[in-house]
Design an enzyme around this catalytic site. Structure first.
Site, mmCIF file in Angstrom:
data_model
loop_
_atom_site.group_PDB
_atom_site.id
_atom_site.type_symbol
_atom_site.label_atom_id
_atom_site.label_comp_id
_atom_site.label_asym_id
_atom_site.label_seq_id
_atom_site.Cartn_x
_atom_site.Cartn_y
_atom_site.Cartn_z
ATOM 1 C CD GLU A 1 22.800 60.941 47.115
ATOM 2 O OE1 GLU A 1 23.307 61.889 47.729
ATOM 3 O OE2 GLU A 1 21.718 61.014 46.521
ATOM 4 C CB SER B 1 23.639 64.407 40.932
ATOM 5 O OG SER B 1 22.415 64.660 41.608
ATOM 6 C CE LYS C 1 23.814 62.724 44.021
ATOM 7 N NZ LYS C 1 22.582 63.435 44.367
ATOM 8 C CE1 TYR D 1 19.908 67.279 49.741
ATOM 9 C CE2 TYR D 1 21.416 66.317 51.333
ATOM 10 C CZ TYR D 1 21.112 66.673 50.045
ATOM 11 O OH TYR D 1 22.018 66.434 49.029
#
Length: 393
Positions: free
Chosen positions: A225, A331, A267, A393
């Site tokens: 990703e 996702s 991804k 995050y």
């Protein structure tokens, strides 16, 4: 998402072969050859990992029709921001209660094939005392784990970042496998307003490749990703240009590191204009640009990246209505959880309603993966944008 054909580094493979020409197509997992553009012969290779068969099986399970990934791997600090938005304190008990709500939603496995967890969650039990991992497995959901250690400034770049966490990764992934995880996530990002510099692109691609190789060696299917951040005023053509460059670099270094392509999940971010761009794109335009990227650089399994819940679902649906040879799935984190979190509000009496909301969003994206989503009956909350500038995050 897709499990694709098999490739291994070779002295005859030159990097230029990945950067020029059209696509390198990996269509059937049973095929052990790769046809490179502008070459008359194919390159046959073999898997190195002792977990080869299991990796392929895991990838196929996660890429099952009508299902996708629930990303619930926010760090404790980021989870705290979510809880704060509904007036809850960031405590382990509150994080446990919210994660219990998510994993125990009745019938979730009908629409969700994998769940990415934060390390705390992988070792955590539900409020009823049952291991979170066991609850997921009972729902036929494959547990996954975020394995990186976060973004830090990349010295020598244009105020860009690199993803840390390779030190000690082999022992961590081995422990995660023993705890029940079967796939892994590594979040690295590329910023368009800041370049991206050649250094940042190479660092992102190399880090992903090393992480992927180490994860496979421990029995975990790696999600590959390189996230193209939504930040910026650029148009969709600029996003496409950067994405092509990044994915060419990623595939080159995956090959250099002997990563088994049958046992990975790819991804890419959807190809959209920058979040602050004056030019907006329709779902059909996003689908056309993203599928063009895939045809020219391979991949599948998508990242919503701050789009509204409705936008993320409409764009996925448009891609699956267009002809393509991949299993194109989702996702999503916020694009599945935003309305669910607000509905819950930290109140026990709202758990059932919140789970119903989660299942509704999961079902909508399940239909979108099949190209059968209509968009009828969507709430106003689902239309709210979730872009956060400089999101971490």
């Amino acid at each position: 998402m897709a499990s694709t054909s098999l490739l291994k580094a070779s002295p005859v493979l030159d990097k230029s072969e990945w950067v020029k020409g059209q696509s390198v197509l990996f269509r059937q997992p049973s095929s052990a050859s790769v046809v490179l553009p502008n070459r008359a012969t194919s390159l046959t290779v073999r898997a190195a990992s002792s977990y080869a068969d299991e990796l392929v099986k895991t990838a196929k399970t996660i890429a099952s029709p009508g299902r996708g990934i629930l990303a619930m791997d926010e760090s404790n600090a980021t989870c705290g921001k979510r809880l704060d938005s509904i007036g809850l304190e960031n405590t382990e008990a509150n994080r446990q209660a919210y994660r219990t709500l998510l994993v125990s939603a009745p019938g979730l496995g009908q629409y969700i094939s994998g769940a990415i967890l934060f390390e705390e969650t992988l070792y955590q039990s539900t409020t009823e005392g049952k291991k979170m991992v066991d609850v997921l497995v009972e729902q036929n959901i494959v547990p996954g784990i975020k394995v990186d250690k976060g973004l830090v400034p990349l010295v020598g770049s244009n105020n860009e970042s690199w993803c840390q966490g390779l030190d000690g990764l082999s022992s961590r992934t081995a422990a995660y496998y023993q705890q029940g995880a079967r796939f892994a996530k590594w979040r690295t990002v590329v910023s368009i307003p800041n370049g991206p510099s050649a250094l940042a692109v190479k660092e992102a691609a190399w880090g992903l490749a090393r992480y992927a190789a180490i994860s496979q060696d421990s029995g975990l299917v790696p999600i590959v990703e390189p996230e193209i951040l939504l930040d910026g005023e650029h148009d969709i053509d600029r996003t496409y240009e950067v994405a092509e460059k990044v994915w060419a670099e990623v595939f080159f270094y995956l090959a250099q590191n002997n990563v088994m392509f049958e046992g990975i999940l790819l991804k890419p971010s959807m190809v959209t204009p920058g979040a602050e761009s004056k030019d907006r794109a329709t779902p059909e335009q996003v689908a056309a640009y993203t599928l063009k990227l895939l045809r020219n650089r391979i991949p599948p399994a998508f990242l919503s990246g701050g789009q509204s819940e409705l936008e993320a679902t409409l764009n996925l649906n448009a891609m699956n209505q267009a002809p393509n040879p991949w299993h194109v799935s989702f996702s999503y984190a916020r694009a599945l959880q935003n309305t669910c979190l607000k509905t819950w509000g930290g109140r026990a009496e709202n758990v059932n309603a919140a789970q119903t909301t989660l299942l509704a969003r999961a079902k909508a994206n399940s239909l979108a993966q099949l190209g059968k989503y209509s968009g009828e009956g969507e709430s106003e909350e689902a239309k709210e944008g979730m872009f956060v500038k400089g999101y971490t995050y």
